[in-house]
Scaffold this motif. Structure first.
Motif, mmCIF file in Angstrom:
data_model
loop_
_atom_site.group_PDB
_atom_site.id
_atom_site.type_symbol
_atom_site.label_atom_id
_atom_site.label_comp_id
_atom_site.label_asym_id
_atom_site.label_seq_id
_atom_site.Cartn_x
_atom_site.Cartn_y
_atom_site.Cartn_z
ATOM 1 N N SER A 168 60.645 90.778 -27.485
ATOM 2 C CA SER A 168 60.385 90.129 -26.204
ATOM 3 C C SER A 168 60.482 88.632 -26.468
ATOM 4 O O SER A 168 60.465 88.202 -27.624
ATOM 5 N N PRO A 169 60.605 87.816 -25.433
ATOM 6 C CA PRO A 169 60.739 86.380 -25.677
ATOM 7 C C PRO A 169 59.554 85.820 -26.465
ATOM 8 O O PRO A 169 58.417 86.152 -26.147
ATOM 9 N N PRO A 170 59.816 84.995 -27.494
ATOM 10 C CA PRO A 170 61.142 84.562 -27.962
ATOM 11 C C PRO A 170 61.754 85.573 -28.930
ATOM 12 O O PRO A 170 61.078 86.050 -29.850
ATOM 13 N N ASP A 176 66.328 79.875 -33.218
ATOM 14 C CA ASP A 176 66.163 79.386 -34.580
ATOM 15 C C ASP A 176 64.842 78.629 -34.720
ATOM 16 O O ASP A 176 64.106 78.436 -33.740
ATOM 17 N N ASP A 177 64.529 78.206 -35.942
ATOM 18 C CA ASP A 177 63.242 77.574 -36.206
ATOM 19 C C ASP A 177 63.021 76.322 -35.365
ATOM 20 O O ASP A 177 61.920 76.101 -34.840
ATOM 21 N N ALA A 182 60.201 73.743 -30.915
ATOM 22 C CA ALA A 182 60.330 72.933 -29.700
ATOM 23 C C ALA A 182 59.738 73.644 -28.490
ATOM 24 O O ALA A 182 59.057 73.031 -27.660
ATOM 25 N N GLY A 183 59.993 74.951 -28.374
ATOM 26 C CA GLY A 183 59.454 75.704 -27.241
ATOM 27 C C GLY A 183 57.943 75.761 -27.263
ATOM 28 O O GLY A 183 57.284 75.622 -26.229
ATOM 29 N N ASN A 244 56.021 82.013 -42.095
ATOM 30 C CA ASN A 244 57.072 81.477 -41.232
ATOM 31 C C ASN A 244 56.556 81.207 -39.823
ATOM 32 O O ASN A 244 56.858 80.166 -39.222
ATOM 33 N N PHE A 245 55.769 82.134 -39.301
ATOM 34 C CA PHE A 245 55.273 82.039 -37.932
ATOM 35 C C PHE A 245 54.339 80.842 -37.762
ATOM 36 O O PHE A 245 54.560 79.972 -36.917
ATOM 37 N N LEU A 246 53.299 80.787 -38.578
ATOM 38 C CA LEU A 246 52.328 79.704 -38.435
ATOM 39 C C LEU A 246 52.863 78.383 -38.981
ATOM 40 O O LEU A 246 52.439 77.313 -38.527
ATOM 41 N N GLY A 247 53.813 78.440 -39.912
ATOM 42 C CA GLY A 247 54.449 77.222 -40.358
ATOM 43 C C GLY A 247 55.203 76.532 -39.239
ATOM 44 O O GLY A 247 55.326 75.301 -39.218
ATOM 45 N N ALA A 248 55.678 77.329 -38.280
ATOM 46 C CA ALA A 248 56.423 76.779 -37.145
ATOM 47 C C ALA A 248 55.515 76.433 -35.968
ATOM 48 O O ALA A 248 55.548 75.318 -35.446
#
Length: 415
Positions: A168-170, A176-177, A182-183, A244-248
């Protein structure tokens, strides 16, 4: 200074008295709304007609528009609302009752005879089916149904092939990262609602998605070494995804949502002993690592009667859990508040108007404080618009009591 929605939610989780009980409606899947019901609700409220967007294809849940969020005084929002904002991100589909809706363009759903079949993975294969009269998809493909392979080096790819991994979104395969960051950053700047990031990290359920629930539960008794090997590999996959998730998006969310349905109507699906052997150590690794990576609160989605597991879940690191199914054995609100209320925030799922009214007397003493209490609702296709409005009115009455209590506390502090 007025309390913001974000602060109201965090106050509840931190056991700080706030101005009123915070409201969650569509902040995550378990407080979402069936799209057929959402269309009827908008009509009932006299809100302008808008395209119904179904963001979760498997469970078929609709995005609540901003005017509906405002109408219900909602204090939460899901991270996914910062993505798929263009008309080009959606395509038409038709719901079971004939309602026209929009679904994400990346969804691969095909009409096969009288059924809708959901495809996923690479190469794409059928993973779920919606038969006539259904308003959700049932899983049809379990990659480890015959056996758990000796080589689990491709576990992450295998997980990506099952029905419950339909995005589901995103959709991270398309976002991409940089776009992901940004979103999330733009959503944070656009709202004062508490932002919930849906992570998953399921330790109990993903093996069921791979092996099928009956086979996996039998494996825990018959082949415990195999289960430990699978869970060890799985926790490594989750840890990498968590980094990866929380790093972003860690700086832009307030709550990270993990999931594992450990309960049923009559109590836990597994014994506390089994939970401690197989799942608690690995849950603890994930939940404590999340708090090391970002300033987030850990929420666990966990259906059913889980009272015998709550001490262990709290010890493993959760701050709040939903949905608190008060109709299940051991989940009476007053008892939960008495035994766990100083250590856990209850993200409570309200029932229909009739059931809520019947139980309100028992909940009144629990609900006269927003400290450690969060008001939530999942709306199914069978829910009436009237019951949804009544749910909101029940919250309004509870919030009035909390507001009076908050004012009283303020006056006492001054004196």
């Amino acid at each position: 200074m007025a309390t913001t929605s974000r602060q109201r939610v965090l106050n509840a989780i931190n056991h700080v008295q706030s101005d009123k009980v915070p409201v969650d409606f569509s902040g995550h899947r378990s407080s979402g709304i069936n799209p057929e019901t959402y269309r009827k609700l908008r009509q009932y409220l006299g809100l302008p007609e808008r395209p119904i967007k179904v963001y979760d294809m498997v469970q078929q849940l609709a995005i609540l528009d901003e005017d509906a969020l405002d109408r219900f005084g909602v204090d939460t929002i899901e991270l996914g609302r910062g993505f798929s904002l263009s008309d080009q991100d959606w395509k038409p589909w038709t719901l079971t009752d004939g309602t026209e809706c929009l679904i994400p363009t990346f969804i691969d759903v095909r009409r096969e005879g009288t059924n809708w079949v959901l495809y996923n993975g690479s190469p794409a294969r059928p993973v779920g089916v919606q038969k006539p009269g259904m308003n959700f998809f049932d899983q049809t493909y379990w990659p480890y149904l015959e056996e758990v392979p000796a080589d689990l080096s491709r576990l992450a790819d295998t997980i990506g092939n099952v029905m419950w991994s339909v995005p589901s979104p995103p959709n991270r395969s398309e976002v991409d990262d940089n776009a992901f960051i940004a979103g999330a950053k733009q959503l944070r700047a656009s709202t004062d609602r508490a932002i919930i990031g849906l992570f998953g990290g399921n330790m109990f359920e993903i093996p069921q998605f791979l092996c099928r629930i009956d086979r996996f539960l039998m494996l825990t008794a018959a082949e415990p070494k195999t289960v430990h090997r699978l869970l060890d590999a799985l926790v490594e996959v989750h840890l990498q995804n968590l980094e990866n998730f929380l790093g972003a998006v860690g700086p832009y969310i307030d709550i990270i949502l993990f999931g594992d349905d450990l309960g049923m109507q009559s109590g836990p699906q597994i014994s506390p002993k089994t939970y401690r052997e197989f799942f608690k150590p690995r849950h603890s690794i994930l939940w404590k690592r999340a708090k090391e990576l970002a300033n987030v609160k850990v929420m666990l989605h966990c259906c059913g009667g889980i009272r015998p597991l709550l001490d262990d879940l709290i010890d493993a690191g959760i701050d709040t859990t939903n949905p608190i199914q008060t109709s299940c054995k051991g989940m009476e609100p007053a008892g939960l508040k008495l035994d766990f209320g100083d250590r856990l925030c209850f993200w409570v799922a309200a029932a229909t108007r009739k059931r809520f009214s019947r139980k309100r007397r028992g909940r009144k003493s629990v609900a006269t404080s927003s400290n450690g209490l969060k008001f939530s609702r999942r709306v199914e296709a069978s829910s009436s618009s009237k019951s949804i409005i009544s749910w909101r009115e029940c919250h309004r009455k509870i919030s009035w009591r909390c507001s009076m209590l908050s004012e009283s506390l303020t006056e006492n502090n001054k004196s």
